[in-house]
Design a protein around this motif. Structure first.
Motif, short mmCIF file in Angstrom:
data_model
loop_
_atom_site.label_atom_id
_atom_site.label_comp_id
_atom_site.label_asym_id
_atom_site.label_seq_id
_atom_site.Cartn_x
_atom_site.Cartn_y
_atom_site.Cartn_z
N PHE A 19 0.79 -1.23 0.00
CA PHE A 19 0.00 0.00 0.00
C PHE A 19 0.83 1.28 0.00
CE2 PHE A 19 -2.64 -3.20 2.34
CZ PHE A 19 -3.53 -3.43 1.31
N VAL A 20 2.15 1.17 0.21
CA VAL A 20 3.00 2.37 0.22
C VAL A 20 4.06 2.31 -0.88
CG1 VAL A 20 4.60 3.79 1.57
CG2 VAL A 20 2.64 2.72 2.70
N PHE A 21 4.96 1.33 -0.82
CA PHE A 21 6.10 1.33 -1.73
C PHE A 21 5.70 0.99 -3.17
CE2 PHE A 21 8.45 1.21 2.23
CZ PHE A 21 9.56 1.99 1.93
N PHE A 26 4.08 4.00 -4.57
CA PHE A 26 5.12 5.03 -4.60
C PHE A 26 5.98 4.90 -5.86
CE2 PHE A 26 9.45 6.42 -3.28
CZ PHE A 26 9.17 7.73 -2.93
N MET A 27 6.27 3.64 -6.26
CA MET A 27 7.13 3.42 -7.42
C MET A 27 6.35 3.08 -8.70
SD MET A 27 10.10 4.14 -6.46
CE MET A 27 10.78 3.76 -8.07
N THR A 28 5.02 3.07 -8.61
CA THR A 28 4.21 2.80 -9.81
C THR A 28 3.76 4.09 -10.48
OG1 THR A 28 3.44 0.70 -8.89
CG2 THR A 28 2.14 1.64 -10.70
N ASP A 29 3.08 4.95 -9.73
CA ASP A 29 2.66 6.24 -10.30
C ASP A 29 2.78 7.36 -9.27
OD1 ASP A 29 0.62 5.52 -8.59
OD2 ASP A 29 -0.91 5.32 -10.14
N GLY A 30 3.56 7.11 -8.21
CA GLY A 30 3.71 8.10 -7.16
C GLY A 30 4.97 8.93 -7.30
N PHE A 31 5.33 9.57 -6.19
CA PHE A 31 6.48 10.49 -6.19
C PHE A 31 7.78 9.77 -6.53
CE2 PHE A 31 9.92 12.72 -3.90
CZ PHE A 31 9.81 13.98 -4.51
N TRP A 66 15.87 6.01 -13.59
CA TRP A 66 17.03 5.10 -13.53
C TRP A 66 16.76 3.86 -12.71
CZ3 TRP A 66 19.24 3.78 -8.89
CH2 TRP A 66 18.94 4.59 -7.79
N PHE A 67 15.85 3.97 -11.73
CA PHE A 67 15.58 2.82 -10.86
C PHE A 67 14.51 1.91 -11.45
CE2 PHE A 67 13.81 0.77 -6.99
CZ PHE A 67 14.98 0.27 -6.45
N GLY A 68 13.64 2.48 -12.27
CA GLY A 68 12.54 1.72 -12.84
C GLY A 68 11.24 1.99 -12.09
N THR A 69 10.13 1.64 -12.72
CA THR A 69 8.82 1.85 -12.11
C THR A 69 8.02 0.55 -12.13
OG1 THR A 69 7.82 2.53 -14.22
CG2 THR A 69 8.79 4.27 -12.84
N GLY A 70 7.00 0.51 -11.31
CA GLY A 70 6.13 -0.66 -11.26
C GLY A 70 6.18 -1.35 -9.91
N ARG A 99 9.54 -2.75 -8.69
CA ARG A 99 10.51 -1.76 -8.25
C ARG A 99 10.16 -1.23 -6.87
NH1 ARG A 99 14.07 -3.62 -9.47
NH2 ARG A 99 15.38 -1.78 -9.24
N GLY A 100 8.88 -1.25 -6.51
CA GLY A 100 8.50 -0.90 -5.14
C GLY A 100 9.06 -1.90 -4.14
#
Length: 441
Positions: free
Chosen positions: A379-381, A384-389, A397-401, A404-405
């Protein structure tokens, strides 16, 4: 490889432990895979891991008392018989469940199956406490570290066979063939263990005027023994802190790996990774741990935390595989070092309780991590790494989705672990325990 002592009995126990542990770990891997594949819920797999570790932590001291107060071989037989009964009951629940009963993460049938299998696997922890105390009995002191290395090798072979079996069987037929195979192998393990002759040494006689050993849990007496060894409390606390790593791995690693590859590939991959456990254990069996297992234990943990920081930096099954292989290679060193230290500095008649106490304290960190980290990741990470800050700032560089969270959780865990290990290496309890181990030569 020069292991001196009652080698035939020791090797029979290793073979028996291999048989029984393969099935216990196969059941554990399989139910974890099965729950995720049925529910597709990271939260559900995290809760399963958390409950498992809570029960492990709560039963360790009691299991240790049982090992001290009864024959070690008899308790290993009780352990296998308890697992056999639970797996049989779980097979009945599984076969009588209606279609789709296990897809609801809150379903009663699913949790009945989970609890029965958990209790069966946890019953196997009696064996993990009894085995190192039998190493003390069967193997001479100067080669116990090498014997502990072979115990680690057995664990590696267990993981190698387990990961392949569990992935293939779950993909082929759910939990049915997993449970049928477990029942057959555990019954064979009980029959084999009945034929192994072990000359168990009686507890050391009490000193004149000392109170007789109480035949109960006796937590107060166990705490007194631990406190009498300089630095031993700190070692157990440090190991408990490091089990935060185990909690993160148990809660998130399957979800992370299954986001990159199929369940069949993930199971086969763990089979290959487990060769690291085997190689590490064989290296210990050949060379030992050196004169300072305490320092080696801390240095190994420093490397493990560093690996945890590095492998998630990119979404790559190759990087994950390399990191986990280093992890598997070094874990036998950490486990053998702790067992060798306790076998040397703790009186034999209390070793079961101290091993059980250490298991309880060390495992108490992992349930907290597993319970907290799975909902935090879900519910947080992950958002956060999908469509958040996080996705907007470091996603380039780290990736999204979702994966990656989860990876960001691993990175932050590694940073905290490195800092804690450096502090431990510079601490006074570390130096005191090192001197105490050396003084027992």
């Amino acid at each position: 490889m020069s292991i001196r002592g009652d080698r035939p009995a020791f090797f029979h126990l290793l073979v028996n432990t291999l048989l029984v542990s393969v099935m216990n770990f196969t059941v554990w891997f399989a139910i974890t895979f099965y729950v995720f594949l049925q529910t597709r819920s990271v939260f559900a797999t995290g809760v399963v891991s958390g409950i498992f570790l809570v029960l492990t932590a709560l039963t360790g001291i009691w299991f240790g008392s049982l090992v001290d107060h009864h024959g070690k071989k008899a308790m290993m037989q009780v352990s296998a018989a308890g697992s056999l009964v639970m797996y049989g009951a779980a097979l009945v629940v599984y076969q009588t469940a209606p279609e789709g009963a296990f897809r609801d993460p809150a379903g009663g049938r699913l949790w009945a199956l989970i609890v029965l299998l958990m209790v069966g696997v946890i019953a196997g922890n009696i064996r993990t406490i009894a085995l190192p105390t039998l190493v003390t009995v069967l193997i001479e002191e100067d080669s116990r570290d090498k014997a502990n290395g072979l115990v680690g090798t057995t664990s590696g072979v267990t993981f190698l066979v387990t990961s392949v079996i569990s992935g293939v069987l779950v993909a082929a037929g759910g939990m049915t063939w997993v449970l049928v195979l477990a029942l057959v192998v555990l019954a064979g393990g009980l029959a084999h263990l009945a034929l192994v002759r072990i000359d168990e040494r009686a507890a050391a006689p009490a000193e004149e005027g000392a109170e007789p050993e109480p035949r109960r849990v006796d937590l107060r007496g166990t705490l007194r023994v631990v406190a009498q060894v300089p630095g031993l409390n700190a070692l157990i606390i440090f190991s408990a802190f490091n089990n935060f790593l185990g909690g993160v791995f148990m809660a998130l690693m399957d979800a992370y790996g299954l986001s990159l590859v199929s369940v069949q590939t993930w199971g086969l991959l763990w089979g290959g990774l487990s060769t690291g456990f085997i190689v590490g254990g064989l290296l210990i069996a050949r060379t030992g741990l050196g004169r300072n297992p305490v320092g080696l234990l801390l240095l190994v943990n420093l490397v493990l935390w560093t690996v945890t920081l590095l492998f998630p930096l990119k979404s790559s099954i190759v990087l994950l595989t390399a990191g986990l292989y280093v992890y598997m290679l070094l874990v036998p060193y950490a486990e053998a070092a702790e067992q060798t230290i306790l076998q040397k500095v703790v009186p034999y008649e209390r070793q079961g309780r101290v091993f059980g106490f250490a298991q309880s304290v060390e495992q108490s960190a992992s349930p907290l991590t597993a319970f907290l980290i799975s909902p935090i990741a879900q519910f947080v990470f992950i958002p956060f790494m999908t469509d958040g800050f996080g996705a907007r700032t470091i996603g380039g560089w780290f990736g999204t989705g979702a994966d990656r969270g989860i990876a960001l959780v691993f990175v932050l865990t590694g940073v905290v672990g490195i800092a804690a290990t450096v502090i431990a290496l510079r601490s006074r309890p570390y130096r005191r325990l090192s001197r105490r181990y050396a003084a027992a030569e």
